[in-house]
Design a protein around this motif. Structure first.
Motif, short mmCIF file in Angstrom:
data_model
loop_
_atom_site.label_atom_id
_atom_site.label_comp_id
_atom_site.label_asym_id
_atom_site.label_seq_id
_atom_site.Cartn_x
_atom_site.Cartn_y
_atom_site.Cartn_z
N ASP A 83 37.91 33.16 32.08
CA ASP A 83 37.19 32.91 33.33
C ASP A 83 38.18 32.65 34.46
OD1 ASP A 83 35.68 30.50 35.10
OD2 ASP A 83 34.49 32.29 34.66
N ALA A 84 39.15 31.77 34.24
CA ALA A 84 40.12 31.44 35.28
C ALA A 84 40.98 32.64 35.66
CB ALA A 84 41.01 30.28 34.82
N VAL A 85 41.41 33.39 34.66
CA VAL A 85 42.26 34.56 34.92
C VAL A 85 41.48 35.62 35.70
CG1 VAL A 85 43.47 36.48 33.81
CG2 VAL A 85 43.76 34.16 32.95
N LEU A 86 40.22 35.84 35.34
CA LEU A 86 39.41 36.83 36.06
C LEU A 86 39.17 36.40 37.50
CD1 LEU A 86 36.76 37.90 33.39
CD2 LEU A 86 38.71 39.21 34.23
N ARG A 87 38.94 35.12 37.71
CA ARG A 87 38.75 34.63 39.09
C ARG A 87 40.01 34.84 39.92
NH1 ARG A 87 34.03 31.64 39.80
NH2 ARG A 87 33.10 30.94 37.84
N GLU A 88 41.17 34.54 39.36
CA GLU A 88 42.42 34.69 40.09
C GLU A 88 42.78 36.14 40.37
OE1 GLU A 88 45.67 32.82 38.11
OE2 GLU A 88 44.65 30.89 37.97
N THR A 89 42.69 36.98 39.35
CA THR A 89 43.22 38.33 39.49
C THR A 89 42.21 39.36 39.97
OG1 THR A 89 42.80 38.77 37.15
CG2 THR A 89 45.00 37.99 37.74
N GLU A 92 39.29 37.08 43.39
CA GLU A 92 39.96 36.69 44.63
C GLU A 92 40.71 37.85 45.27
OE1 GLU A 92 42.36 33.25 43.86
OE2 GLU A 92 40.62 32.02 43.34
N GLN A 93 41.21 38.78 44.48
CA GLN A 93 41.93 39.92 45.03
C GLN A 93 41.03 41.12 45.28
OE1 GLN A 93 45.35 40.75 42.57
NE2 GLN A 93 45.96 38.62 42.53
N ARG A 94 39.73 40.94 45.00
CA ARG A 94 38.72 41.99 45.23
C ARG A 94 39.08 43.30 44.54
NH1 ARG A 94 34.95 40.26 48.76
NH2 ARG A 94 35.54 38.62 50.20
N LYS A 95 39.39 43.20 43.26
CA LYS A 95 39.71 44.39 42.47
C LYS A 95 38.52 44.75 41.59
CE LYS A 95 44.64 43.90 42.49
NZ LYS A 95 45.74 44.67 42.04
N LYS A 118 30.82 38.10 34.49
CA LYS A 118 29.71 37.84 35.41
C LYS A 118 29.80 36.41 35.96
CE LYS A 118 25.55 38.99 37.00
NZ LYS A 118 25.34 39.98 38.00
N ALA A 119 30.14 35.44 35.08
CA ALA A 119 30.28 34.06 35.51
C ALA A 119 31.46 33.88 36.47
CB ALA A 119 30.47 33.16 34.29
N ALA A 120 32.47 34.75 36.36
CA ALA A 120 33.63 34.68 37.25
C ALA A 120 33.34 35.32 38.61
CB ALA A 120 34.83 35.35 36.60
N GLY A 121 32.15 35.88 38.78
CA GLY A 121 31.77 36.46 40.06
C GLY A 121 31.94 37.95 40.16
N ILE A 122 32.16 38.61 39.04
CA ILE A 122 32.34 40.07 39.04
C ILE A 122 30.98 40.71 38.84
CG2 ILE A 122 33.46 42.01 37.90
CD1 ILE A 122 35.63 39.96 37.03
N GLU A 123 30.53 41.44 39.84
CA GLU A 123 29.19 42.03 39.80
C GLU A 123 29.16 43.37 39.06
OE1 GLU A 123 26.35 40.60 40.80
OE2 GLU A 123 27.53 38.82 41.28
N ASN A 124 30.17 44.19 39.27
CA ASN A 124 30.20 45.53 38.68
C ASN A 124 31.37 45.65 37.71
OD1 ASN A 124 28.02 46.44 40.24
ND2 ASN A 124 29.38 46.81 41.96
#
Length: 137
Positions: A83-89, A92-95, A118-124
């Motif tokens: 979760d933390a790694v996905l949020r950071e990379t 936040e970097q909109r990749k 999905k919990a990390a905010g990644i929609e697609n």
């Protein structure tokens, strides 16, 4: 070259050495470029409709191997820090995130990873698969 008994400089540029060096560099680049796209070894599932993975630097691939180890790019991650790694990379970097899972990985693990994303905010999330006509090992 002598003009009226005096030595003068030749103002012509010899481009042959430049062309030779450029051709050697081109050959080196052509040989090494395919080696740079090497990634984590995953036996992908086969499907009929597969689009090519975008080549831009605006995406990351999350790989899950048959041994159920996870790699974001080439960095190994665990379920605890995913979760933390996905949020950071990614977030936040909109990749864009692409999930590449071995076909022998349990479906529950794939769903759990997608839930973490999905919990990390990644929609697609893109899912990586292989065409049936692609070269098989």
């Amino acid at each position: 070259m002598q003009i009226n008994g005096k030595k003068s400089f030749v103002a012509d540029i010899n481009v042959t050495p430049f062309v030779d060096v450029m051709l050697v560099l081109l050959i080196i680049f052509m040989v090494t470029a395919p080696l740079m796209t090497e990634g984590i070894e995953v036996d992908l599932p086969v499907t009929q409709e597969v689009q090519s993975l975008p080549a831009e630097n605006e995406n990351l691939v999350l790989s899950i191997t048959a041994e159920q180890r996870m790699f974001l790019g080439k960095v190994e991650v665990t379920m605890e820090n995913l979760d933390a790694v996905l949020r950071e990379t990614v977030t936040e970097q909109r990749k864009q995130l692409f999930l590449q899972a071995d076909k022998n990985v349990p479906y529950g693990l794939v769903v759990e990873v997608m839930g973490q994303a999905k919990a990390a905010g990644i929609e697609n999330i893109g899912v990586v698969a292989e065409r049936p006509d692609a070269g098989r090992k």
